[in-house]
Motif scaffolding. Structure first.
Motif, PDB file in Angstrom:
ATOM      1  N   PHE A  21      -3.646   5.881 -14.038  1.00  0.00           N
ATOM      2  CA  PHE A  21      -4.274   4.650 -14.502  1.00  0.00           C
ATOM      3  C   PHE A  21      -5.360   4.150 -13.569  1.00  0.00           C
ATOM      4  O   PHE A  21      -6.175   3.321 -13.949  1.00  0.00           O
ATOM      5  N   ALA A  22      -5.341   4.599 -12.329  1.00  0.00           N
ATOM      6  CA  ALA A  22      -6.212   4.018 -11.317  1.00  0.00           C
ATOM      7  C   ALA A  22      -7.611   4.623 -11.330  1.00  0.00           C
ATOM      8  O   ALA A  22      -7.786   5.820 -11.550  1.00  0.00           O
ATOM      9  N   ASP A  23      -8.593   3.771 -11.084  1.00  0.00           N
ATOM     10  CA  ASP A  23      -9.955   4.237 -10.868  1.00  0.00           C
ATOM     11  C   ASP A  23     -10.209   4.481  -9.386  1.00  0.00           C
ATOM     12  O   ASP A  23     -11.110   5.230  -9.025  1.00  0.00           O
ATOM     13  N   ALA A  24      -9.430   3.810  -8.546  1.00  0.00           N
ATOM     14  CA  ALA A  24      -9.568   3.982  -7.104  1.00  0.00           C
ATOM     15  C   ALA A  24      -8.231   3.697  -6.439  1.00  0.00           C
ATOM     16  O   ALA A  24      -7.444   2.879  -6.924  1.00  0.00           O
ATOM     17  N   VAL A  25      -7.984   4.390  -5.333  1.00  0.00           N
ATOM     18  CA  VAL A  25      -6.788   4.174  -4.522  1.00  0.00           C
ATOM     19  C   VAL A  25      -7.228   3.834  -3.112  1.00  0.00           C
ATOM     20  O   VAL A  25      -7.999   4.580  -2.497  1.00  0.00           O
ATOM     21  N   LEU A  26      -6.767   2.687  -2.618  1.00  0.00           N
ATOM     22  CA  LEU A  26      -6.986   2.320  -1.223  1.00  0.00           C
ATOM     23  C   LEU A  26      -5.686   2.532  -0.473  1.00  0.00           C
ATOM     24  O   LEU A  26      -4.623   2.054  -0.904  1.00  0.00           O
ATOM     25  N   MET A  27      -5.766   3.223   0.648  1.00  0.00           N
ATOM     26  CA  MET A  27      -4.586   3.536   1.436  1.00  0.00           C
ATOM     27  C   MET A  27      -4.679   2.821   2.786  1.00  0.00           C
ATOM     28  O   MET A  27      -5.416   3.249   3.677  1.00  0.00           O
ATOM     29  N   PRO A  28      -3.951   1.719   2.967  1.00  0.00           N
ATOM     30  CA  PRO A  28      -3.951   1.037   4.268  1.00  0.00           C
ATOM     31  C   PRO A  28      -3.146   1.840   5.281  1.00  0.00           C
ATOM     32  O   PRO A  28      -2.027   2.261   5.002  1.00  0.00           O
ATOM     33  N   VAL A  29      -3.721   2.059   6.467  1.00  0.00           N
ATOM     34  CA  VAL A  29      -3.076   2.888   7.488  1.00  0.00           C
ATOM     35  C   VAL A  29      -3.139   2.173   8.829  1.00  0.00           C
ATOM     36  O   VAL A  29      -4.225   1.777   9.279  1.00  0.00           O
ATOM     37  N   ARG A  60     -10.247  -6.655 -14.416  1.00  0.00           N
ATOM     38  CA  ARG A  60      -9.883  -6.015 -13.164  1.00  0.00           C
ATOM     39  C   ARG A  60      -8.390  -6.158 -12.921  1.00  0.00           C
ATOM     40  O   ARG A  60      -7.827  -7.239 -13.162  1.00  0.00           O
ATOM     41  N   VAL A  61      -7.785  -5.083 -12.454  1.00  0.00           N
ATOM     42  CA  VAL A  61      -6.360  -5.098 -12.129  1.00  0.00           C
ATOM     43  C   VAL A  61      -6.188  -4.528 -10.725  1.00  0.00           C
ATOM     44  O   VAL A  61      -6.694  -3.441 -10.424  1.00  0.00           O
ATOM     45  N   ILE A  62      -5.487  -5.262  -9.889  1.00  0.00           N
ATOM     46  CA  ILE A  62      -5.135  -4.799  -8.554  1.00  0.00           C
ATOM     47  C   ILE A  62      -3.633  -4.544  -8.550  1.00  0.00           C
ATOM     48  O   ILE A  62      -2.852  -5.433  -8.875  1.00  0.00           O
ATOM     49  N   LEU A  63      -3.223  -3.332  -8.191  1.00  0.00           N
ATOM     50  CA  LEU A  63      -1.809  -2.970  -8.193  1.00  0.00           C
ATOM     51  C   LEU A  63      -1.287  -2.851  -6.771  1.00  0.00           C
ATOM     52  O   LEU A  63      -1.811  -2.069  -5.966  1.00  0.00           O
ATOM     53  N   ASP A  64      -0.266  -3.634  -6.461  1.00  0.00           N
ATOM     54  CA  ASP A  64       0.450  -3.521  -5.192  1.00  0.00           C
ATOM     55  C   ASP A  64       1.675  -2.648  -5.444  1.00  0.00           C
ATOM     56  O   ASP A  64       2.518  -2.979  -6.283  1.00  0.00           O
ATOM     57  N   THR A  65       1.784  -1.535  -4.741  1.00  0.00           N
ATOM     58  CA  THR A  65       2.829  -0.560  -5.023  1.00  0.00           C
ATOM     59  C   THR A  65       3.883  -0.545  -3.920  1.00  0.00           C
ATOM     60  O   THR A  65       3.620  -0.979  -2.792  1.00  0.00           O
ATOM     61  N   PRO A  66       5.065  -0.020  -4.212  1.00  0.00           N
ATOM     62  CA  PRO A  66       6.136   0.012  -3.207  1.00  0.00           C
ATOM     63  C   PRO A  66       5.977   1.163  -2.229  1.00  0.00           C
ATOM     64  O   PRO A  66       5.268   2.144  -2.499  1.00  0.00           O
ATOM     65  N   GLY A 116       5.402  -1.775   5.425  1.00  0.00           N
ATOM     66  CA  GLY A 116       4.802  -2.543   6.513  1.00  0.00           C
ATOM     67  C   GLY A 116       3.412  -2.102   6.896  1.00  0.00           C
ATOM     68  O   GLY A 116       2.926  -2.437   7.984  1.00  0.00           O
ATOM     69  N   SER A 117       2.745  -1.373   6.017  1.00  0.00           N
ATOM     70  CA  SER A 117       1.403  -0.889   6.343  1.00  0.00           C
ATOM     71  C   SER A 117       0.309  -1.883   5.968  1.00  0.00           C
ATOM     72  O   SER A 117      -0.867  -1.648   6.267  1.00  0.00           O
ATOM     73  N   GLY A 118       0.664  -2.976   5.304  1.00  0.00           N
ATOM     74  CA  GLY A 118      -0.332  -3.981   4.934  1.00  0.00           C
ATOM     75  C   GLY A 118      -0.787  -3.892   3.492  1.00  0.00           C
ATOM     76  O   GLY A 118      -1.855  -4.409   3.136  1.00  0.00           O
ATOM     77  N   LYS A 119       0.023  -3.268   2.637  1.00  0.00           N
ATOM     78  CA  LYS A 119      -0.384  -3.111   1.227  1.00  0.00           C
ATOM     79  C   LYS A 119      -0.551  -4.457   0.533  1.00  0.00           C
ATOM     80  O   LYS A 119      -1.542  -4.690  -0.156  1.00  0.00           O
ATOM     81  N   SER A 120       0.428  -5.348   0.695  1.00  0.00           N
ATOM     82  CA  SER A 120       0.349  -6.644   0.000  1.00  0.00           C
ATOM     83  C   SER A 120      -0.799  -7.495   0.520  1.00  0.00           C
ATOM     84  O   SER A 120      -1.474  -8.191  -0.248  1.00  0.00           O
ATOM     85  N   THR A 121      -1.044  -7.447   1.822  1.00  0.00           N
ATOM     86  CA  THR A 121      -2.175  -8.191   2.389  1.00  0.00           C
ATOM     87  C   THR A 121      -3.486  -7.696   1.802  1.00  0.00           C
ATOM     88  O   THR A 121      -4.355  -8.487   1.407  1.00  0.00           O
ATOM     89  N   LEU A 122      -3.625  -6.384   1.716  1.00  0.00           N
ATOM     90  CA  LEU A 122      -4.854  -5.814   1.162  1.00  0.00           C
ATOM     91  C   LEU A 122      -4.984  -6.136  -0.325  1.00  0.00           C
ATOM     92  O   LEU A 122      -6.068  -6.509  -0.801  1.00  0.00           O
TER      93      LEU A 122
END
Length: 305
Positions: A101-109, A81-87, A12-18
């Motif tokens: 595999f990732a070049d960058a990690v975004l952490m929604p908080v 480009r690949v965007i990964l939505d993780t559990p 519920g942190s907004g991962k899928s929205t991001l």
């Protein structure tokens, strides 16, 4: 191929929205993008089905992919480009494999003590991974669902500074996000006049991602060295697509002497690094092999498996 992973252990942190908004941004700007759904709930797949009904005009298609060990698909040519939505709850071996595999990690908080504590623990584990510690995979936090009438943004910024976690922006609490996601759209699909205030908030986030996204242009094919093609043993169906955790197929990442001996053949170091971290790593979750980037000719040992 640039891979951006959206990671947070807390649900519920907004991962899928991001993730959906990042994919739509790439499509809006003409980038060949794939939206990978590592989450078993398949939230982004639902969004993609809604998007197919809407068919946003003048937008590049977003290729969807869901984890399914029995259904290995091949991506369309040209995906860059690949965007990964993780559990939620990702940790340990699963977290390490995604980061490789990732070049960058975004952490929604979100701004609650529970969200901040969970995000801090996840970031601490990320920093123990060699790829993050060495700076090859960038990590940053994004404040999600923040009320502009409160000091939530300042609280999160101070928290991130305390943990030495880059804090690249905030996204406000808005029903526009909810309505868009339900229709398979994003704010990037709406007229700019309607989302002007929100686009201002997205600007620093996109600027932080720009070096990764812009560097993902397809590279010219390098000359092929005259040597045998490395082989890999197919993963047995009895393992359900999972590779043994303790066995690595990646060889030493240092350039070989033959690379230095043949000017014009050796690739830049960063391209070699990207190739070396591809081989065999998507067999773990299980993630279809079509996300594997093309390895360098000496990336695998013929009998490594």
């Amino acid at each position: 191929m640039a891979v951006i992973a959206v990671i947070n252990r807390k649900g519920g942190s907004g991962k899928s929205t991001l993730a959906t908004h990042l994919a739509a941004y790439c499509a809006t700007n003409g980038m060949a993008v794939m939206l990978g759904d590592v989450d078993r709930q398949q939230s982004t797949r639902t969004w993609l089905r809604q998007r197919e009904k809407r068919q946003p005009p003048q937008r590049s298609p977003i290729v969807g992919w869901a984890v399914d060990p029995k259904n290995v698909l091949r991506p369309p040519a040209g995906i860059t480009r690949v965007i990964l939505d993780t559990p939620g709850g990702m940790r340990g071996f699963d977290l390490a494999r995604v980061v490789m595999f990732a070049d960058a990690v975004l952490m929604p908080v979100c701004n609650s003590v529970f969200d901040r504590e969970s995000a801090a623990e996840c970031f601490a584990e990320l920093m123990t991974l060699p790829r993050v510690a060495s700076g090859r995979c960038k990590v940053a936090a994004v404040g999600m669902r923040l009320d502009a009438r409160t000091k939530a943004a300042e609280v999160l910024a101070a928290w991130a500074n305390q943990h030495k976690l880059p804090f690249v922006g905030v996204l406000r609490e808005s029903q526009a996000y909810v309505r868009c996601v339900e229709q398979g759209l994003t704010l990037f699909d709406l007229p700019s006049a309607q989302v002007q205030a929100d686009m201002v908030q997205w600007k620093p986030i996109l600027e932080w991602l720009a070096p990764m996204l812009q560097a993902a242009q397809p590279a010219a094919a390098a000359p092929v060295r005259p040597q045998s093609t490395p082989t890999m043993r197919p993963v047995s169906s009895r393992t359900n697509g999972l590779a043994p955790a303790g066995r690595s197929t990646v060889r030493d990442e240092r350039p070989s002497q033959s690379d230095h001996a043949q000017p014009g053949v050796a690739e830049p170091r960063q391209r070699r690094d990207a190739a070396h971290r591809v081989g065999g790593l998507f067999a773990w979750l299980p993630i279809p092999r079509f996300l594997q980037r093309k390895p360098a000719p000496d990336a695998f040992a013929g009998s490594a498996l």
